[in-house]
Design a protein around this motif. Structure first.
Motif, mmCIF file in Angstrom:
data_model
loop_
_atom_site.group_PDB
_atom_site.id
_atom_site.type_symbol
_atom_site.label_atom_id
_atom_site.label_comp_id
_atom_site.label_asym_id
_atom_site.label_seq_id
_atom_site.Cartn_x
_atom_site.Cartn_y
_atom_site.Cartn_z
ATOM 1 N N TYR A 180 0.825 -1.206 0.000
ATOM 2 C CA TYR A 180 0.000 0.000 0.000
ATOM 3 C C TYR A 180 0.865 1.264 0.000
ATOM 4 C CZ TYR A 180 -3.509 -3.336 1.823
ATOM 5 O OH TYR A 180 -4.331 -4.416 2.023
ATOM 6 N N LEU A 193 -8.042 3.561 0.404
ATOM 7 C CA LEU A 193 -6.723 3.088 0.824
ATOM 8 C C LEU A 193 -6.592 3.197 2.340
ATOM 9 C CD1 LEU A 193 -3.756 2.235 0.376
ATOM 10 C CD2 LEU A 193 -3.234 4.652 -0.039
ATOM 11 N N LYS A 197 -5.851 0.071 4.894
ATOM 12 C CA LYS A 197 -4.668 0.076 5.774
ATOM 13 C C LYS A 197 -5.082 -0.056 7.233
ATOM 14 C CE LYS A 197 -1.359 3.127 4.946
ATOM 15 N NZ LYS A 197 -0.704 4.391 4.525
ATOM 16 N N ALA A 272 -8.477 -5.975 -2.126
ATOM 17 C CA ALA A 272 -7.303 -5.208 -1.703
ATOM 18 C C ALA A 272 -6.570 -5.844 -0.521
ATOM 19 C CB ALA A 272 -7.710 -3.786 -1.339
#
Length: 515
Positions: A180, A193, A197, A272
């Motif tokens: 990432y 994102l 995370k 992801a």
């Protein structure tokens, strides 16, 4: 094609427990516009969509319909294929997870992960949502009515205890965070994102990847009492379509890793977190980007079958026009954000941008050429500074559009393009060619030449969004070379080209009286 640049874009494969709706059309449309844009830019493109056909939901839906699961899948999958046709999507493949090539691919990936020590047998006890096809930790659950436990999506959950194979997801926390943080744009938009995370930094548990309580799925290699959990099955489709496990396959070598996996925000975690972890474990390259877009509401209300406000893309196309639907869906909201579908907004924006905008400019320009220049593109005289400035704007807009398209900022790309439509309206209004026929016929011909050239370039640039109407417009102008390499000086309209009496291609819309 060895000297061509390659581009691989995928939609999620759509689950066949229900019929297609506006969300499916929206995701695939975004991919289609980007695929068309890249093809016109000279890329060798692979654009993949398809259907996800295994799992407990499908088995239950088939049982309720009193037909075999494969027949149920065939029926629903065909509707997604019909949507692709109705929306004029240019997908190169339509994959189904019930295909033999896919079963071969996913079983090979399983064996690879097992051989590398990332799969082990144990038993699972925890909360499972059939609707989401997902397991949830206790801390993720929310309370429904009467203290009922629900998934964070609001879906019902049930307590499941059964033997299971597990994937060592917990071993990939550090590698995922590194991906990432070091791969620019790996997960987009930025808000998503940050969400991913935060999830990974909160600690990853090993992932249950098989079930024994139903049978509709790909059997685990060496233990057919277990069916592969739908996400390891479904996600592998992106590899199946390009020839995996044959990594010497020309498509695999050309297209992997994928440039963009386009997904809805509800399935971001699977794409992801789980998917890159599977690939890391198998020593396979990671996708360049996972982009998660938002959801649509309908006139301010959440869309749901219970409210009866599901937006049917087939009905929209029938009520209005295909290219207007395509234009509105991708231009109405910044891509990545949630959006609200309003028929009033649809009619207003379509009329303003299409009928009154590019449509009106094209109709005026071509009609004046047909009427005043013997139905042929006139020979221009010397260009003024205003002429040059207008043409330079047209000639240079592709670079700005490309930057925005590469960031999936479709609305910004469209805005850059429509600034040129506004400039075109301003140019013809300022130059007033209708007054020049008597005052300065040569100047009239120069102005009209530039207007026709503007129609040509704008139509070429709009092709990814509205392919049908742009094709009709370019046909009327006898323009056969339509790639982006023809923009600017290279492809300028040739004096003497026939311009027959033009026909409008962008209709005006009105709401029904009751609305």
């Amino acid at each position: 094609m060895s000297d061509q640049k390659n581009f691989y874009i995928t939609t999620p494969i759509y689950y066949v427990n229900d019929v297609p709706h506006i969300g499916h059309a929206y995701t695939t449309l975004a991919c289609d516009v980007l695929a068309r844009f890249k093809r016109l830019s000279g890329y060798n493109v692979m654009f993949l969509t398809g259907t996800d056909e295994h799992g407990q939901k499908v088995e239950k839906s088939a049982l309720a319909a009193e037909i075999p699961p494969q027949e149920f899948c065939d029926n629903v999958s065909s509707r997604f294929n019909e949507l692709a046709s109705a929306m004029n999507f240019s997908n190169d493949q339509f994959i189904r997870t019930t295909e033999d090539r896919h079963k071969k691919a996913v079983q090979h990936l399983w064996k690879t992960l097992e051989e590398k020590g990332f799969i082990y047998a144990d038993s699972y006890a925890g909360w499972y949502s059939v609707r989401d096809e997902a397991f949830y930790a206790e801390k993720e659950l929310i309370e429904g009515e009467g203290s009922e436990k629900l998934a964070p999506t609001g879906a019902p959950v049930e307590w499941v205890e059964e033997p299971s194979y597990f994937f060592k997801l917990s071993a990939f926390e550090d590698q995922l965070i590194e991906w990432y943080e070091t791969s620019e744009g790996a997960v987009q938009p930025k808000s998503r994102l940050n969400e991913v995370k935060s999830f990974v930094k909160g600690g990853l548990e090993d992932l249950s990847i098989s079930r024994t309580t139903f049978s509709w799925g790909v059997p685990v290699p060496g233990n057919d009492k277990h069916i592969m959990y739908v996400w390891i099955d479904a996600l592998t489709n992106y590899l199946t379509a390009i020839g995996y496990p044959d990594m010497e396959n020309e498509d695999y070598k050309a297209f992997w890793p994928a440039d963009v996996h386009m997904v809805g925000k509800d399935i971001l975690r699977f794409h992801a977190v789980y998917w890159p972890a599977f690939l890391m474990a198998a020593d396979l390259p990671l996708p360049k980007r996972v982009f998660a877009h938002g959801w649509w509401t309908n006139e301010g209300q959440k869309i749901s079958k219970s409210l009866g406000n599901v937006i049917d893309p087939f009905e929209l196309i029938d009520s209005y026009s295909l290219d207007a639907v395509r234009y509105f869906l991708l231009h109405e909201v910044p891509f990545g954000n949630d959006g609200d579908f309003s028929r009033q907004s649809f009619v207003n924006r379509s009329n303003a941008a299409l009928a009154n905008g590019i449509g009106n400019f094209a109709q005026r320009s071509l009609s004046m050429v047909h009427k005043n220049c013997d139905g042929k593109v006139p020979q221009p005289g010397e260009f003024t500074d205003e002429d040059k400035a207008f043409l330079e704007g047209l000639d240079s807009v592709l670079a700005e559009m490309t930057e925005h398209m590469d960031n999936q900022a479709f609305h910004k790309a469209f805005d850059a393009l429509w600034k040129q439509v506004t400039a075109a309206d301003g140019y013809i209004s300022t130059q007033e060619p209708w007054k020049l026929k008597k005052a300065d016929p040569q100047r009239m011909e120069t102005v009209l030449y530039i207007c026709v050239e503007a129609v040509r370039q704008l139509s070429i640039l709009m092709q990814p969004i509205m392919p049908d109407s742009c094709a009709k417009m370019l046909d009327q102008m006898s323009v056969s070379e339509r790639g982006f390499d023809q923009l600017g000086v290279k492809g300028r309209m040739q004096a003497g080209t026939a311009i027959p009496k033009p026909e409008g291609v962008y209709p005006r819309f009105e709401l029904p009286a009751e609305e």
